[in-house]
Design an enzyme around this catalytic site. Structure first.
Site, PDB file in Angstrom:
ATOM      1  N   ASN A 186       0.816  -1.211   0.000  1.00  0.00           N
ATOM      2  CA  ASN A 186       0.000   0.000   0.000  1.00  0.00           C
ATOM      3  C   ASN A 186       0.855   1.268   0.000  1.00  0.00           C
ATOM      4  O   ASN A 186       0.624   2.188  -0.782  1.00  0.00           O
ATOM      5  CB  ASN A 186      -0.935   0.007   1.207  1.00  0.00           C
ATOM      6  N   LYS A 204      -5.335  15.943 -51.594  1.00  0.00           N
ATOM      7  CA  LYS A 204      -5.466  16.342 -50.196  1.00  0.00           C
ATOM      8  C   LYS A 204      -4.135  16.363 -49.457  1.00  0.00           C
ATOM      9  O   LYS A 204      -3.249  15.543 -49.677  1.00  0.00           O
ATOM     10  CB  LYS A 204      -6.421  15.392 -49.456  1.00  0.00           C
ATOM     11  N   THR A 236     -13.456  37.175 -33.450  1.00  0.00           N
ATOM     12  CA  THR A 236     -14.396  36.785 -32.400  1.00  0.00           C
ATOM     13  C   THR A 236     -15.577  36.134 -33.101  1.00  0.00           C
ATOM     14  O   THR A 236     -15.961  36.561 -34.201  1.00  0.00           O
ATOM     15  CB  THR A 236     -14.884  37.989 -31.567  1.00  0.00           C
ATOM     16  N   HIS A 237     -16.137  35.100 -32.508  1.00  0.00           N
ATOM     17  CA  HIS A 237     -17.224  34.337 -33.141  1.00  0.00           C
ATOM     18  C   HIS A 237     -16.798  33.810 -34.512  1.00  0.00           C
ATOM     19  O   HIS A 237     -17.643  33.566 -35.377  1.00  0.00           O
ATOM     20  CB  HIS A 237     -18.483  35.196 -33.287  1.00  0.00           C
ATOM     21  N   ASN A 243      -3.655  16.878 -45.441  1.00  0.00           N
ATOM     22  CA  ASN A 243      -4.451  17.058 -44.222  1.00  0.00           C
ATOM     23  C   ASN A 243      -3.590  17.366 -42.997  1.00  0.00           C
ATOM     24  O   ASN A 243      -2.537  16.748 -42.802  1.00  0.00           O
ATOM     25  CB  ASN A 243      -5.269  15.798 -43.946  1.00  0.00           C
ATOM     26  N   GLN A 269      -6.084   0.128  -7.952  1.00  0.00           N
ATOM     27  CA  GLN A 269      -5.244  -0.437  -9.003  1.00  0.00           C
ATOM     28  C   GLN A 269      -5.577   0.192 -10.359  1.00  0.00           C
ATOM     29  O   GLN A 269      -4.723   0.255 -11.250  1.00  0.00           O
ATOM     30  CB  GLN A 269      -5.459  -1.955  -9.070  1.00  0.00           C
ATOM     31  N   TYR A 294      -6.961   1.860   1.871  1.00  0.00           N
ATOM     32  CA  TYR A 294      -6.661   1.303   0.556  1.00  0.00           C
ATOM     33  C   TYR A 294      -7.748   0.319   0.145  1.00  0.00           C
ATOM     34  O   TYR A 294      -8.211  -0.499   0.939  1.00  0.00           O
ATOM     35  CB  TYR A 294      -5.307   0.585   0.541  1.00  0.00           C
ATOM     36  N   GLU A 301      -5.192  17.733 -35.901  1.00  0.00           N
ATOM     37  CA  GLU A 301      -6.496  17.129 -35.645  1.00  0.00           C
ATOM     38  C   GLU A 301      -6.418  16.085 -34.529  1.00  0.00           C
ATOM     39  O   GLU A 301      -7.317  15.995 -33.685  1.00  0.00           O
ATOM     40  CB  GLU A 301      -7.036  16.507 -36.929  1.00  0.00           C
ATOM     41  N   SER A 334      -4.940  11.617 -48.438  1.00  0.00           N
ATOM     42  CA  SER A 334      -6.232  10.941 -48.455  1.00  0.00           C
ATOM     43  C   SER A 334      -6.099   9.643 -49.235  1.00  0.00           C
ATOM     44  O   SER A 334      -5.379   9.580 -50.239  1.00  0.00           O
ATOM     45  CB  SER A 334      -7.285  11.837 -49.116  1.00  0.00           C
ATOM     46  N   LYS A 356      -3.609   3.645 -12.289  1.00  0.00           N
ATOM     47  CA  LYS A 356      -2.342   3.746 -13.023  1.00  0.00           C
ATOM     48  C   LYS A 356      -2.526   3.944 -14.518  1.00  0.00           C
ATOM     49  O   LYS A 356      -1.859   4.789 -15.132  1.00  0.00           O
ATOM     50  CB  LYS A 356      -1.485   2.518 -12.740  1.00  0.00           C
TER      51      LYS A 356
END
Length: 466
Positions: free
Chosen positions: A113, A292, A158-159, A294, A331, A326, A299, A286, A334
């Protein structure tokens, strides 16, 4: 993995656990990575046991040598982990005892422990240090990219709508500030991680005269004044996982910051923005569309933030209903902790590399920043200087923007007569507001994206020791 009788089962048991039970309860398949901390903790514990007379000098030296040999074999990939021995602690102790008879004394005054609590804290100390170092590297990459494009303007949003002009560097330094807070949180978290629980036993310490201070010093659990940092309650010490939750909370927030940076990179790299180009080595193609390119690194960084947030929620849920002290539920801490550390460190490293392998389309950025509507607020400030209340000035400039749209003209192409048709406070100097260089020079308060202020902030970060 080999089979072996678990040394953790005392004479209380008449037989071994069932095979399905052993498979369900083993943790060595993931906690083996604590081996280095487990060996260092055992060496310190053996040194202390010799100091209080439990081990002789010869026994202590034999144990240390045995542990060193085991550690070398693990590092070289030659050690055979055994699932039947449940975890990293029992695997190492059982092998040590097989090689060194005195190894049977090593567990004196110690429980798994407090042993696992020690190993986790030691492991996390190292991870915090390395993650903080890697965050510094990302900050450095952002500062360097800002230095390379120090005079470049882009629209601020903004937005996700064009708002006001900012220096590209100012935008990058916003993330440098975020990451600085992440480092500060890790530094603060480190203080609570760096507390030694060994000596707490299973729940109630030990009747032996253990020298906890010695163990703490040997393992580096000291404060800035070299005072040993020890847990003060044995029950709390073996059941506490606040330090793991705190780290995972910090990792989750770091993941959110990385996700926001990734989102900007993804937008900037799109054909619609075309502000940046990412080097081929940090993009993917792609399987269907040959044209493409990417931004998958960004992402995935954005996606992995959800993973570390989930780890935090998992740990909070794990702890919320546990009685003292404990419980085997712990367990499950982890894998969540390991994954948060692994995921954030990998993401930071890849984001750093991507930022270093990125070029800026200066001409495109400059055209976008030259949009005169970005200076509409500056035009309202012009009227404020004429003595108008801001709300009235705001309304007037809105009407001017509407007039420009109706006339099919850019805002800076309106004539003085057209401006005055909206409000007589406009004078011959009104159109000078749309001089972008002049506009940026006016933003000279602390924290603003003005020319002088951005240079000062860039210089400040350049001088800060990473």
């Amino acid at each position: 993995m080999k089979k072996s009788s678990p040394v953790s089962r005392s004479g209380r048991f008449l037989g071994d656990p069932g095979a399905d039970v052993a498979r369900f309860t083993e943790s060595v398949s993931f906690d083996w990575r604590l081996w280095r901390q487990d060996i260092l903790g055992s060496i310190a514990h053996a040194t202390m046991l010799r100091e209080i007379g439990v081990l002789s000098k010869e026994e202590q030296l034999a144990i240390v040598k045995g542990l060193d040999n085991i550690g070398r074999e693990i590092a070289e990939g030659k050690f055979q982990w055994q699932a039947a021995l449940e975890d990293v602690h029992m695997n190492i102790e059982a092998e040590l005892t097989r090689r060194v008879p005195a190894g049977a004394k090593l567990h004196t005054g110690r429980s798994r422990n407090d042993q696992v609590a020690l190993d986790l804290r030691m492991w996390l100390r190292d991870e915090i240090f390395e993650l903080a170092r890697e965050i510094r590297s990302l900050q450095r990459a952002l500062v360097e990219l800002g230095e390379q494009n120090a005079d470049l303007l882009i629209p601020g949003y903004t937005h996700l709508q064009r708002a006001q002009p900012v220096y590209f560097t100012h935008h990058l330094l916003a993330y440098v500030e975020m990451l600085a807070r992440d480092r500060e949180r890790l530094k603060d978290c480190f203080k609570r991680v760096n507390v030694c629980p060994l000596g707490s036993g299973a729940i109630a310490g030990s009747t032996l005269p253990l020298n906890r201070e010695l163990v703490a010093r040997l393992l580096g659990f000291v404060d800035v004044k070299d005072r040993p940092q020890l847990t003060q309650n044995s029950m709390d010490a073996v059941s506490d996982r606040d330090f793991a939750i705190e780290f995972c909370g910090n990792a989750a927030l770091l993941g959110v910051h990385l996700s926001r940076l990734a989102e900007d990179v993804i937008l900037w790299a799109s054909a619609e923005f075309n502000f940046i180009k990412i080097a081929d080595a940090y993009t993917t193609g792609s399987s269907l569309m040959p044209q493409k390119k990417n931004p998958d690194i960004a992402e995935l960084a954005r996606g992995k933030s959800g993973r570390v947030i989930g780890n935090l929620v998992s740990l909070l849920t794990l702890l919320k209903g546990l009685p003292m002290t404990y419980n085997r539920d712990l367990q499950e801490d982890k894998q969540r902790l390991f994954d948060s550390a692994d995921t954030t460190r990998t993401t930071v490293r890849l984001m750093t590399a991507m930022m270093k392998n990125m070029s800026v389309n200066a001409a495109v950025c400059t055209r976008a920043a030259s949009d005169p509507t970005l200076l509409a607020t500056d035009l309202a400030d012009y009227l404020v200087r004429k003595g108008l209340p801001f709300r009235r000035a705001h309304h007037i400039v809105g009407a001017v923007v509407a007039l420009a749209e109706q006339a099919g003209k850019p805002l800076n192409r309106l004539t003085l007569e057209e401006l005055q048709s909206v409000d007589k406070h406009f004078a011959g100097d009104a159109l000078k507001i749309f001089d972008l260089k002049h506009a940026m020079a006016q933003r000279n308060i602390l924290g603003a994206p003005g020319t002088k202020q951005v240079r000062k902030q860039l210089a400040r970060w350049r001088e800060i020791r990473y």
